[in-house]
Structures are given as structure tokens and as C-alpha cells.
Design an enzyme around this catalytic site. Structure first.
Site, PDB file in Angstrom:
ATOM      1  N   ARG A 102       0.815  -1.209   0.000  1.00 19.91           N
ATOM      2  CA  ARG A 102       0.000   0.000   0.000  1.00 19.91           C
ATOM      3  C   ARG A 102       0.859   1.273   0.000  1.00 19.91           C
ATOM      4  O   ARG A 102       0.416   2.328  -0.457  1.00 19.91           O
ATOM      5  CB  ARG A 102      -0.893  -0.015   1.242  1.00 19.91           C
ATOM      6  CG  ARG A 102      -2.249   0.612   1.029  1.00 19.91           C
ATOM      7  CD  ARG A 102      -3.234   0.189   2.104  1.00 19.91           C
ATOM      8  NE  ARG A 102      -2.694   0.266   3.425  1.00 19.91           N
ATOM      9  CZ  ARG A 102      -3.022  -0.558   4.432  1.00 19.91           C
ATOM     10  NH1 ARG A 102      -3.897  -1.523   4.261  1.00 19.91           N
ATOM     11  NH2 ARG A 102      -2.470  -0.421   5.608  1.00 19.91           N
ATOM     12  N   TYR A 138     -12.989  24.093  -7.481  1.00 20.46           N
ATOM     13  CA  TYR A 138     -13.524  22.893  -8.133  1.00 20.46           C
ATOM     14  C   TYR A 138     -14.763  22.435  -7.355  1.00 20.46           C
ATOM     15  O   TYR A 138     -14.679  22.152  -6.149  1.00 20.46           O
ATOM     16  CB  TYR A 138     -12.421  21.836  -8.091  1.00 20.46           C
ATOM     17  CG  TYR A 138     -12.761  20.500  -8.685  1.00 20.46           C
ATOM     18  CD1 TYR A 138     -13.017  20.370 -10.041  1.00 20.46           C
ATOM     19  CD2 TYR A 138     -12.794  19.364  -7.885  1.00 20.46           C
ATOM     20  CE1 TYR A 138     -13.310  19.126 -10.579  1.00 20.46           C
ATOM     21  CE2 TYR A 138     -13.073  18.125  -8.416  1.00 20.46           C
ATOM     22  CZ  TYR A 138     -13.342  18.020  -9.765  1.00 20.46           C
ATOM     23  OH  TYR A 138     -13.630  16.788 -10.302  1.00 20.46           O
ATOM     24  N   ASP A 165      -5.021  24.173  -5.137  1.00 14.90           N
ATOM     25  CA  ASP A 165      -5.205  23.226  -6.235  1.00 14.90           C
ATOM     26  C   ASP A 165      -4.459  23.801  -7.434  1.00 14.90           C
ATOM     27  O   ASP A 165      -4.805  24.873  -7.935  1.00 14.90           O
ATOM     28  CB  ASP A 165      -6.708  23.073  -6.518  1.00 14.90           C
ATOM     29  CG  ASP A 165      -7.009  22.013  -7.568  1.00 14.90           C
ATOM     30  OD1 ASP A 165      -6.205  21.864  -8.516  1.00 14.90           O
ATOM     31  OD2 ASP A 165      -8.053  21.351  -7.456  1.00 14.90           O
ATOM     32  N   LYS A 198      -5.217  15.018 -15.104  1.00 13.59           N
ATOM     33  CA  LYS A 198      -5.302  16.013 -16.175  1.00 13.59           C
ATOM     34  C   LYS A 198      -3.964  16.087 -16.914  1.00 13.59           C
ATOM     35  O   LYS A 198      -3.608  15.183 -17.627  1.00 13.59           O
ATOM     36  CB  LYS A 198      -5.727  17.359 -15.595  1.00 13.59           C
ATOM     37  CG  LYS A 198      -6.975  17.278 -14.692  1.00 13.59           C
ATOM     38  CD  LYS A 198      -8.266  17.113 -15.461  1.00 13.59           C
ATOM     39  CE  LYS A 198      -9.449  16.716 -14.605  1.00 13.59           C
ATOM     40  NZ  LYS A 198      -9.806  17.641 -13.549  1.00 13.59           N
TER      41      LYS A 198
HETATM   42  C1  LIG Z   1     -10.439  17.231 -12.271  1.00 14.65           C
HETATM   43  C2  LIG Z   1     -10.080  18.122 -11.159  1.00 14.65           C
HETATM   44  C3  LIG Z   1     -10.011  17.648  -9.852  1.00 14.65           C
HETATM   45  C4  LIG Z   1     -10.366  16.235  -9.491  1.00 14.65           C
HETATM   46  O1  LIG Z   1      -9.521  15.305 -10.068  1.00 14.65           O
HETATM   47  P1  LIG Z   1      -9.997  13.793 -10.351  1.00 14.65           P
HETATM   48  O2  LIG Z   1      -8.746  13.078 -10.616  1.00 14.65           O
HETATM   49  O3  LIG Z   1     -10.939  13.865 -11.505  1.00 14.65           O
HETATM   50  O4  LIG Z   1     -10.689  13.332  -9.084  1.00 14.65           O
HETATM   51  C5  LIG Z   1      -9.620  18.526  -8.873  1.00 14.65           C
HETATM   52  N1  LIG Z   1      -9.343  19.810  -9.141  1.00 14.65           N
HETATM   53  C6  LIG Z   1      -9.411  20.306 -10.381  1.00 14.65           C
HETATM   54  C7  LIG Z   1      -9.081  21.734 -10.624  1.00 14.65           C
HETATM   55  C8  LIG Z   1      -9.790  19.483 -11.434  1.00 14.65           C
HETATM   56  O5  LIG Z   1      -9.865  19.992 -12.656  1.00 14.65           O
END
Ligand SMILES: *Cc1c(COP(=O)(O)O)cnc(C)c1O
Length: 404
Positions: free
Chosen positions: A63, A116, A187, A212
Site C-alpha cells: 500500500r 472545483y 489546487d 489532467k
Molecule cells: C479534475 C479536477 C479535480 C479532481 O480530479 P480527479 O482526478 O478527476 O478526481 C480537482 N481539481 C481540479 C481543478 C480538477 O480539474
């Protein structure tokens, strides 16, 4: 190999590269899948357990993640200028892990209102039940200080935001937060960590949905949390352990593979998106374009000051109050797939419904609440993308006229 003084392009290529054992080895780190970690003897096991307890990055169980995971962690930490990076099974899991690690019952956190939107789900369905209060604020000049209470522990922001790309003054917000002893988490998904360095601008924690741009090929879910200190690595690491979070070695491998080409991919996303944003800004059916690299964008000055590039996201509002315009427009596109997420090589279109935008302070300031379309501009040729958009505008206009 020391990468301390290397440029980011060089670090993206070399960070986390496996050492040569017995004089030779592969370019890429192997995919090391395991549940059980085997020890040479009980003394080795005891030693490694003690190292782990002391906060060292040592895996004593599957893990914790072995070589592949560690290589990805090292590469992201190098990218973000972090003390250490932790992995989570998705971007949202990474955010939740940070909120659970930094907040306790009775605590209060200040959150930018444009974050988000699923963060609000974490708030309503989880944090509230544990007596943790998130308060959303419009992150303008001087907005933060009056909201800080004795029990405020965390400032959580995202810049630029996900739908309208509001750029925040992170250095100013972080300085205020630090003066009051708050932790600052951000973020950093929009910039891929390449064009923005939140840890150098005052944040303690930088989170990315590696789903992303880091992974970059729409084929993996991954979250990364980069921290600036051993103390935060220990705190968030303990929550990571307690939640039993684990990511597969194959997914860590794919994310690392994507990261190697981040610089060249983002350069093209950036150039293509700017071309499309300029096209949209000059189109008669467009009321407003949201993209911080455009000089007329309200976040442009801050973006120029704090960022070294832009990503492939562009939103626009129709110059047409018809609430069906966005859906008609999106349905007439050929090269843009319809879907959430972004950051892959392909172009995407998504309707940002007013319900999703209603909590953003920038949205509240807009005179007309037209439909908004968010585009992710991929690596296709911009002439094809603009031709596609042109056709969709013409079709939408024709349909609207017919229905009028
Ligand atoms: C897509 C996204 C997330 C979440 O990511 P996932 O991997 O889809 O859970 C968080 N913050 C931002 C700005 C995003 O675009």
C-alpha cells in the site's frame, strides 16, 4: 544524479530515473506491482519499520508504493519544488486527504468560492458530519483578514479556477494567512505545476489532479499532494495511511510516462488555446471569453506576474440569452468530444450550467447570465478546431433563427 540547478525541462526528463544496477538498466522505472514486501531477515524488517515510523519514505507494505510510485513522487516533487509528494487514487481523493489531515472537529477553513465544485460535496457529505466548517469567500483584495477566526486553520484556494479561470493573488492571500498561523493549500491542476509554483509563492501544500495534464492522455486517474515540510509530509502521510489510500503501479507508471512530455504538450495546448481564445474574442456571437492569457481578461495582470504560461482551457459566454444555445452549439461540434475532465491530448466541450457557476463571485458580477461553454483545446490543428467552432456557431444561429 543531482538535478538541483537544472531547468524544469531537464528535471521532467531525469527526476525519478532508476539508477543503473550492475552497470546497466532501462530508461524507465519498472512497474513494480506488489502487496507483500519481503524482508531479508527480521532485523531488516525491524529497521525499515523504524525508518518508516521516523518519517522516512520507506515501503514496508504494498500500500505504501514501491519503486514506480517513488519515482513518480520524486518527479512531481521536483516539478513542484516540494519537500515530498504523496499519491492519491484521484484528484478529489487528494483534496479530501488534505482537508482531513489539516482539519479537526471545531476547526474552520476559508475556501475560495470558485474552487472545483466537488469540494463542496466533500464539505456537505463528510466534513460537516465531523464538526468541521468550511466558509466560502470571494477572494478579492483585503477579503481574507476579516474572516479569520481564532479556530481558522486552513486557507484553501485554486488559481485559476476551473470554469471561469479567476486568478487569485496567492502571495497576498498566503502572507495574510501565514501571519495568522493558517496553513495554505492550493489546487494547482490548471498549470500542471509547470507554469505556476504555489510553494514558492507562499502555499504549504500544492494539490494536482494528475488525471489532467501530468498523465495527459485521458487514460488514468491520479492525485498528487506536494508539501513543503517534513512535518506536513508526516501529518498528511498519517492520514494517507489511515485511509488506506493506494494507487496501482501501472497507473503510477502511466502518470510518470505522461509527465516526461509535459513541457512540450503544454506548450502546444497553450499556443492552440490562445489562438482559439483570440478567435472567440472576435466572434460576433460571443459576449465574453474567459482565458487569463488574453489581455482583456480581468486576471491577466496577476497571471503575467505569477505564471509562466497558460493551459488549454477557454470558456466563453454566448451573446444570446437563449438557454439552449450552449447545448445546441456543443451538439454541432465534430472534433470536440463532450465530457468532463480535461488535460488529455484531445479537445473537449462542456456546458457550464449557471447552477454550477452561481456560487462564483465573478459570475455574480456579470450583467447577463448567458450560457457558458468550457472548451479544452487539444493538440489538433487550430484551423480544424476553428473551422469546427465556426460551423457550430453558424448551425446554432440558424437553429435559433428557425425556432424564433
Ligand atoms: C479534475 C479536477 C479535480 C479532481 O480530479 P480527479 O482526478 O478527476 O478526481 C480537482 N481539481 C481540479 C481543478 C480538477 O480539474
Amino acid at each position: 544524479m543531482s538535478l538541483d540547478h537544472a531547468h524544469v525541462q531537464t528535471r521532467l526528463v531525469h527526476a525519478g530515473t532508476p539508477e543503473l544496477k550492475q552497470g546497466a538498466g532501462p530508461v524507465n522505472v519498472p512497474v513494480v506491482r506488489t502487496s507483500t514486501v519481503r524482508f531479508a531477515d527480521t532485523a531488516a524488517q525491524a529497521r525499515m519499520n523504524a525508518q518508516r515510523a521516523a518519517g522516512e519514505r520507506v515501503a514496508t507494505y504494498g500500500r505504501h508504493g514501491l519503486d514506480t510510485h517513488q519515482a513518480l513522487e520524486q518527479a512531481v516533487a521536483s516539478l513542484e519544488g516540494a519537500y515530498r509528494t504523496l499519491l492519491a487514487p484521484s484528484g478529489l481523493a487528494a483534496i479530501t486527504m488534505v482537508l482531513l489531515a489539516t482539519l479537526a472537529p471545531g476547526d474552520h477553513a476559508l475556501v475560495a468560492d470558485s474552487v472545483y465544485s466537488p469540494v463542496r460535496k466533500v464539505d456537505k457529505s463528510l466534513l460537516r458530519r465531523y464538526g468541521i466548517e468550511l466558509e466560502y469567500f470571494s477572494p478579492g483584495q483585503d477579503a481574507l483578514e476579516p474572516l479569520i477566526r481564532p479556530n481558522t486553520r486552513l486557507l484553501y484556494v485554486e488559481s485559476p479556477s476551473s470554469l471561469l479561470f479567476e486568478v487569485l493573488d496567492l502571495p497576498a492571500l498566503a502572507a495574510t494567512a501565514r501571519r495568522h498561523g493558517l496553513l495554505v493549500a492550493t489546487d494547482n491542476t490548471w498549470s500542471g505545476g509547470l507554469y505556476y509554483q504555489p510553494l514558492a509563492l507562499g502555499a504549504h501544500i500544492s494539490i494536482q489532479a494528475a488525471t489532467k495534464y501530468l498523465a495527459g492522455h485521458s487514460d488514468v486517474m491520479m492525485g498528487v499532494v506536494s508539501v513543503d515540510s517534513a512535518e506536513l509530509a508526516r501529518r498528511i502521510g498519517a492520514t494517507h495511511d489511515a485511509l488506506g489510500l493506494s494507487v496501482g503501479a501501472d497507473d503510477a507508471y502511466l502518470t510518470l510516462r505522461g509527465l516526461r512530455t509535459l513541457d512540450v504538450r503544454l506548450a502546444r495546448h497553450q499556443a492552440n488555446a490562445l489562438t482559439v481564445a483570440q478567435y472567440l474574442a472576435s466572434h460576433e456571437d460571443v459576449a465574453r471569453v474567459f482565458h487569463p492569457a488574453l489581455p482583456q481578461d480581468p486576471g491577466h495582470a496577476l497571471w503575467r506576474r505569477d505564471f509562466s504560461g497558460a493551459s488549454g482551457l477557454v470558456s466563453f459566454a454566448f451573446d444570446n440569452p437563449d438557454p439552449t444555445a450552449a447545448a445546441r452549439f456543443i451538439d454541432s461540434l465534430r472534433y470536440f468530444s463532450i465530457g468532463a475532465s480535461w488535460g488529455g491530448y484531445e479537445s473537449l466541450a462542456l456546458e457550464a450550467a449557471p447552477e454550477r457557476l452561481s456560487e462564483h463571485s465573478l459570475w455574480k458580477q456579470l450583467p447577463d447570465k448567458q450560457s457558458v461553454v468550457r472548451l479544452h483545446i487539444g493538440l489538433e490543428h487550430t484551423q480544424d478546431l476553428i473551422g469546427d467552432l465556426d460551423r457550430a456557431f453558424a448551425t446554432t444561429r440558424g437553429a435559433l433563427r428557425r425556432s424564433a
